[in-house]
Design an enzyme around this catalytic site. Structure first.
Site, mmCIF file in Angstrom:
data_model
loop_
_atom_site.group_PDB
_atom_site.id
_atom_site.type_symbol
_atom_site.label_atom_id
_atom_site.label_comp_id
_atom_site.label_asym_id
_atom_site.label_seq_id
_atom_site.Cartn_x
_atom_site.Cartn_y
_atom_site.Cartn_z
ATOM 1 N N LYS C 115 19.110 44.323 30.924
ATOM 2 C CA LYS C 115 19.555 43.843 29.747
ATOM 3 C C LYS C 115 18.807 44.489 28.477
ATOM 4 O O LYS C 115 19.524 44.880 27.283
ATOM 5 C CB LYS C 115 19.871 42.436 29.543
ATOM 6 C CG LYS C 115 21.208 42.009 30.347
ATOM 7 C CD LYS C 115 21.877 40.805 29.653
ATOM 8 C CE LYS C 115 23.155 40.687 30.497
ATOM 9 N NZ LYS C 115 23.871 39.522 29.890
ATOM 10 N N HIS C 236 32.958 31.957 32.019
ATOM 11 C CA HIS C 236 32.746 33.427 31.874
ATOM 12 C C HIS C 236 33.221 34.382 33.064
ATOM 13 O O HIS C 236 32.593 35.582 33.262
ATOM 14 C CB HIS C 236 31.093 33.764 32.134
ATOM 15 C CG HIS C 236 30.377 32.642 31.178
ATOM 16 N ND1 HIS C 236 30.056 33.157 29.623
ATOM 17 C CD2 HIS C 236 29.699 31.625 31.060
ATOM 18 C CE1 HIS C 236 29.712 32.081 29.121
ATOM 19 N NE2 HIS C 236 29.307 31.201 29.944
ATOM 20 N N LYS C 238 36.430 36.276 34.242
ATOM 21 C CA LYS C 238 37.807 36.829 33.677
ATOM 22 C C LYS C 238 39.107 36.456 34.448
ATOM 23 O O LYS C 238 38.910 36.462 35.620
ATOM 24 C CB LYS C 238 37.828 38.315 33.459
ATOM 25 C CG LYS C 238 36.665 38.959 32.668
ATOM 26 C CD LYS C 238 36.524 40.357 32.692
ATOM 27 C CE LYS C 238 35.402 41.122 31.894
ATOM 28 N NZ LYS C 238 34.953 42.272 32.265
ATOM 29 N N GLU C 290 26.777 44.782 26.944
ATOM 30 C CA GLU C 290 26.238 45.524 28.071
ATOM 31 C C GLU C 290 27.235 46.736 28.493
ATOM 32 O O GLU C 290 28.261 46.731 28.173
ATOM 33 C CB GLU C 290 25.929 44.599 29.238
ATOM 34 C CG GLU C 290 27.078 44.042 29.879
ATOM 35 C CD GLU C 290 26.795 43.059 31.055
ATOM 36 O OE1 GLU C 290 26.175 43.589 31.750
ATOM 37 O OE2 GLU C 290 27.485 42.043 31.102
ATOM 38 N N ARG C 294 30.168 51.382 36.339
ATOM 39 C CA ARG C 294 31.118 51.577 37.870
ATOM 40 C C ARG C 294 32.566 51.203 37.223
ATOM 41 O O ARG C 294 32.724 50.916 36.011
ATOM 42 C CB ARG C 294 30.772 50.395 38.727
ATOM 43 C CG ARG C 294 30.756 48.921 38.131
ATOM 44 C CD ARG C 294 30.881 47.628 38.899
ATOM 45 N NE ARG C 294 30.428 46.428 38.068
ATOM 46 C CZ ARG C 294 31.477 45.682 37.261
ATOM 47 N NH1 ARG C 294 32.637 46.152 37.264
ATOM 48 N NH2 ARG C 294 31.158 44.538 36.789
ATOM 49 N N VAL C 297 37.269 45.777 37.742
ATOM 50 C CA VAL C 297 38.264 44.880 38.254
ATOM 51 C C VAL C 297 39.514 45.361 37.665
ATOM 52 O O VAL C 297 40.698 45.761 38.188
ATOM 53 C CB VAL C 297 38.005 43.286 38.535
ATOM 54 C CG1 VAL C 297 39.225 42.601 39.087
ATOM 55 C CG2 VAL C 297 36.762 43.309 39.133
#
Lengths: 167, 509, 509, 167
Positions: C115, C236, C238, C290, C294, C297
């Site tokens: 981070k 947190h 989704k 951030e 990749r 979802v």
């Protein structure tokens, strides 16, 4: 257990035995070690070496099985010794002897093209069956004589109903 | 419009019900006795029996359908396609009963419903039709006919005046063959229709069947929504449709669209309609065939490439709404490629014998770009009384090649157990080189028939897949045999428990 | 690239396998002992066991995964999301084993993975981050901290240096509340993380969680593919995602896109990546959070609105191909609206208790604009070892309102028997007025929690639906009772015959 | 046949009898004529007046049924006379007497927060079970004393396993 299989008209032997949570399957002497898990609806997930397939098994009439492997259906027969003998005795392998012409699907007989006693040629139309707005002409499997006639114009028939016998 | 009666069955009834639900409109299904357990019945909020299995006594029985609408307080009727959808008498009966008929005005249906009248209307509207004689060749009129043929130019078609279906139809490529072809055509026509009269039409070479989707509102506006290439036909029955067509350029599309909109405007058309054209594969000339005054089976490919819901538009326009898009909006929004395959309950290996019966299990394809419109589910009965189409599978992707690969994949995922369907045949069509290239005409399936038959495996040796099929069969048979030998207590479980047990049998180790 | 090992499970493994099949690429599944019967295993051409149920011994066991690839001759690995997808060590191990890792280079993963390092990189690339202290407040540093707070302007957030999850976090809206809030935050942080240090960040009011999909190739090109609004979150996590966001204007989209592409270029990114931003609901200022290195979802909503297949792009770029689209192509092709709902095996009525078990029956939604990405099917076991998400349902339509209505309809068609899922809860979210309006922040689900609880029916009287439920139950029970009383011969049928019989019982009259 | 039903804590009577190919169903004296057709998988298609619904029936534990009507699940109990008496005798209606705390799902016990003999308040955490990467704290249904403790940290438990009894 030992079975006899008929695939594309050829006879094969299939031996099967559980082995360490899997199945040892020997087909015509060739050995496979198959991991099988049941799925819903008469299907199995097979792993053979790394190959992964879903096989759906659909039993038909007269011991016929249709096995869907991946995306292709393989029609086959699987018989034990006793059933193999019966199967061979029934003479279904040949066109010798009287041949039944059955209704291939449920429907309605719209026309009967022959009379009992008629001489018919191979491929000659015998009966017209209608289903789903389409007419389907059933043809004689061999040259011969109409020895039985069960089809009646206008009648509803179920799939597999005996309509004509040609001898 | 708060409640719509859907005067249809199968996939189109399910499809219309879905849009109604999304719009907050209640739905009424109708069903014949053969369809009490059909999927469309339980996709609607209410359902009314309209008669015995035969269509003419149920789905085509206007009085019963209108009585069902009255009984349930429906205020509109969506006819789907087929059945009563192009019946002007029914549209009038709806109006008389105070029901909104979701379709064009009966006058427009009549003007487009009769072939000769539609052709006349089209000519008036400046829509090109296949050049040909307006009347059959009279006795002794051969000489004049040959003159006419030379005038429009060979090749020509001789067609039976009294019927269709290819009977009494002859292609003549050279003037010297006219006489013998004319004699044959007359003979065939006489035997098929008891009327030997024949007329001349210009032959369209490498004919493509391409149609234009049009939409018109009650305010006089009309637009086109692109074309559909429907040349993949078996005996005049569409099997696979796609949009866009590989042979339609933006210019040709705009020209065909303009002409189709003119035809619609000429009959004061309202709602969704389709103008069917024959397009010459060589010259790209196009000729009006007929106008279908309803939603088409193949409308999903247009929806995929425009992003629209055409049933929603039909309803909004029937409510008096204006077309939400201008022609420019269409051009801005058309994108990608869509292909649809019709799934029929039939056996291609047995001369496409219909295959009604009970669907023991149905697995539909899913994932990116896949759309299912299905009128059945696991356990459904496919009755023998109606059309064998049980559903449609349509795929979208950015390019034609990807859309075809996607449909091929999705057809592979589609499994219908208990009855036979044409999914393998459909995959075979997608594999034909001629289809892959995109420029195929209506002769595609006839030419490809041999290649589309199930391929017999060569040689006596078992393939790897056949070995696995045998292994699966043996495992299954072994268990059946062991079950028969098992104590009866194992067999007294309820089917419920059994289902659970079977699936859990060797879940994890 | 002829064979890809998919180093994942569930819906994403199935989804990747589908694209591979469409591209003619063979696939290898991996599975833990809990997943031998899982759907993803039979969606691939080959499958290899990689260990016992626990992830760290199977799906996270790098050596086993790489061994599986070697054993089957795979030449590339697609990691999906989660598991090893953001593990630079694994990406390096793949390279060492001669396998193409379908994702960014390990260096880019590392630079974006940590981070604080990512934040530094972002600042260097001119990407805005939430203004705040770079170090925690030292002992006795309160005065300086208050000065800093005044400098960036109230409201501010006090955040625990050592952890997250809302603990040790305090919103301060007015300077006079600083001292007491600071004391509380320190106390909470100490108790939660055994480390009482706290730092100051500017508070983002009405924060939206909005992310930008980026794509970069090995030739140095990078583009963005629009945003995804992911503010519907529970703890947190989704739950529902959509594109476009109601608060993102074309200008803001272009600006966020430009910044995201810069961030990607700064780390020489390759493949699919996502830059997550916090957007201030009042000022529309946005701040980099951030970068996820990749596939996400929620990538299907981007696929629906661009018409693309992002997995196909990942594979083509991993093969060394160039980005097929320019930024202008994206702008030309973006259209409509897409919403996705995540289907979890959990019970919202029991505090979202996980609900693993056997799915006795699964019915998925279909029809226009519906896309299913599902990792299970009828008969599947949902193991207790992994994430409870069993699938995703995404809908597309031309407008936001229609897309939401469609998703609502489709969730209603989705039936999962045997385990409990959140489909009703999801429908409830779609019904929230705040959600309908479109401008909701990450507090939506917390604020709506009461309204999202299953509504208890008021009054003792039965509703019409409850009467029908009782009727159905009584019919079912009557049959069970009669079956128990029936002679045993009826019970000796095979399950096969029974299934046929049950469904045919009263099919037609 | 006469059944007793419990819906939202209220008792109702349901009488059912076949009538002309349909079912006559009388609920608390109100009569419905229901046409029912079986579908696959323990579901029925009902027509009541013109209303058309699919009902999916899912039997749970202890005679509980979940009935999905259209898009909403209705939990209910259906009991005959004998089962109704048993049900009432079991005292499940009230929080009187010892209360069992069972594992609500299969999972792993990650923490045990009480000891046998502890006095606990209503709502106090007893055991933490983990499944699907989430921890779930099981709370005491009443104030009382922990009389039985079967939960062991680190152990795997099946759904419905008895973990704690509070008396």
């Amino acid at each position: 257990m030992k079975y006899h299989a008929i695939v594309r008209g050829q006879e094969h032997t299939v031996e099967i035995a559980p082995q360490e949570g899997k199945y040892r399957v020997v087909i015509d002497g060739k050995e496979l070690l198959v991991d099988a898990v049941h799925l819903k609806g008469f299907a199995v997930s097979l792993l053979s070496s790394a190959r992964s397939v879903r096989c759906d098994i659909e039993p038909g009439k007269d011991g016929q099985l249709s096995v869907l492997v991946g995306e292709t259906v393989h029609p086959l027969e699987l018989l034990d010794e006793r059933r193999l003998r019966l199967r061979k005795a029934s003479g279904k392998f040949s066109m010798e002897g009287p041949q039944r012409v059955d209704a291939p699907m449920p429907g309605k007989i719209v026309r009967v093209l022959v009379k009992a006693g008629d001489e018919v040629a191979e491929g000659q139309g015998l009966v017209v069956v209608e289903a789903m707005k389409m007419e389907n002409e059933l043809k004689s499997p061999k040259a011969g004589k109409v020895t039985e006639l069960h089809a009646v114009e206008g009648a509803a028939v179920e799939s597999g109903a005996k309509l004509v016998v040609v001898a | 419009m708060n409640k719509i009666l859907i005067a249809n069955r199968g996939e189109i009834a399910v499809r219309v019900a879905r849009t109604c639900r999304e719009m907050g409109i209640r739905t009424v299904a109708i069903f014949s006795d053969a369809d009490r357990a059909a999927l469309h019945v339980r996709c609607c909020d209410e359902a009314v029996r309209v008669g015995p299995p035969a269509s003419r006594e149920s789905y085509l029985a206007m009085d019963n359908v209108i009585a069902a609408a009255r009984q349930t307080g429906a205020d509109a009727i969506h006819p789907g396609y087929g059945f009563l959808s192009e019946n002007a008498t029914f549209a009038r009966a709806c109006a008389k009963a105070g029901l909104v008929f979701i379709g064009p005005p009966p006058e427009a249906m009549e003007e487009m419903g009769e072939k000769t009248r539609a052709r006349r209307k089209a000519i008036e509207a400046g829509v090109p039709v296949v050049p040909g004689q307006k009347e059959p060749i009279p006795e002794g009129g051969e000489a004049k006919a040959k003159e006419f043929a030379l005038g429009i130019g060979y090749p020509i078609m001789l067609k039976a005046a009294a019927g269709g279906g290819g009977k009494g139809m002859r292609l003549v490529e050279d003037p010297k063959d006219f006489d013998s072809a004319y004699a044959t055509a007359q003979r065939e026509a006489l035997s098929a229709f008891n009327d030997g009269r024949v007329y001349i039409e210009k032959a369209v070479s490498r004919p493509h069947h391409i149609e234009i989707q049009v939409f018109a509102d009650t305010h006089g506006d009309a637009i086109w929504l692109g074309e559909r290439e429907c040349s993949v036909q078996r005996r005049h029955q569409k099997v696979i449709e796609e949009t866009p067509s590989a042979i339609v350029t933006p210019q040709l599309r705009a020209e065909m669209g303009r002409v189709a909109v003119n035809a619609a405007k000429a009959v004061r058309y309202v709602g969704a309609g389709t103008c069917e054209f024959l397009v010459d594969g060589h010259t790209r000339n196009f000729y009006f065939l007929e106008m279908n005054t309803r939603l088409q089976v193949e409308h999903p490919v247009t929806e995929l490439c425009t992003g629209l819901d055409l049933v929603r538009w039909q309803i909004e326009i029937a409510r008096g709404g204006r077309l939400p898009w201008t022609q420019e909006d269409v051009l801005k929004n058309l994108r990608g490629h869509a292909v649809e395959a019709r799934i029929y309950a039939e056996d291609p290996a047995r001369n496409f014998l219909p295959s009604p019966g009970t669907i023991l299990e149905l697995r539909l394809a899913d994932g990116p770009g896949v759309r299912n419109d299905c009128g059945v589910e696991s356990g459904s009965e496919v009755p023998r009384y109606y059309d064998p189409m049980i559903g449609k599978l349509a795929c979208f992707a950015q390019t034609r090649e990807e859309a075809i690969a996607r449909l091929h994949r999705a057809l592979g995922e589609t499994v219908v157990k208990g009855i036979t369907t044409n999914t393998s045949y459909l995959r075979g069509i997608l594999e034909l080189e001629e289809f892959r290239k995109g420029d195929y005409d209506t002769g595609l399936l006839a030419r490809g028939a041999d290649r589309l038959l199930p391929k017999a495996q060569e040689g006596a040796a078992l393939t790897e897949d056949e070995e696995l099929a045998l292994a699966a069969a043996a495992i299954w048979q072994l268990e059946q045999d062991q079950k028969l030998a098992a104590p009866p207590v194992a067999q007294e479980q309820s089917a419920w428990a059994r289902a659970g047990r079977l699936s859990a049998l060797r879940r994890s180790r």
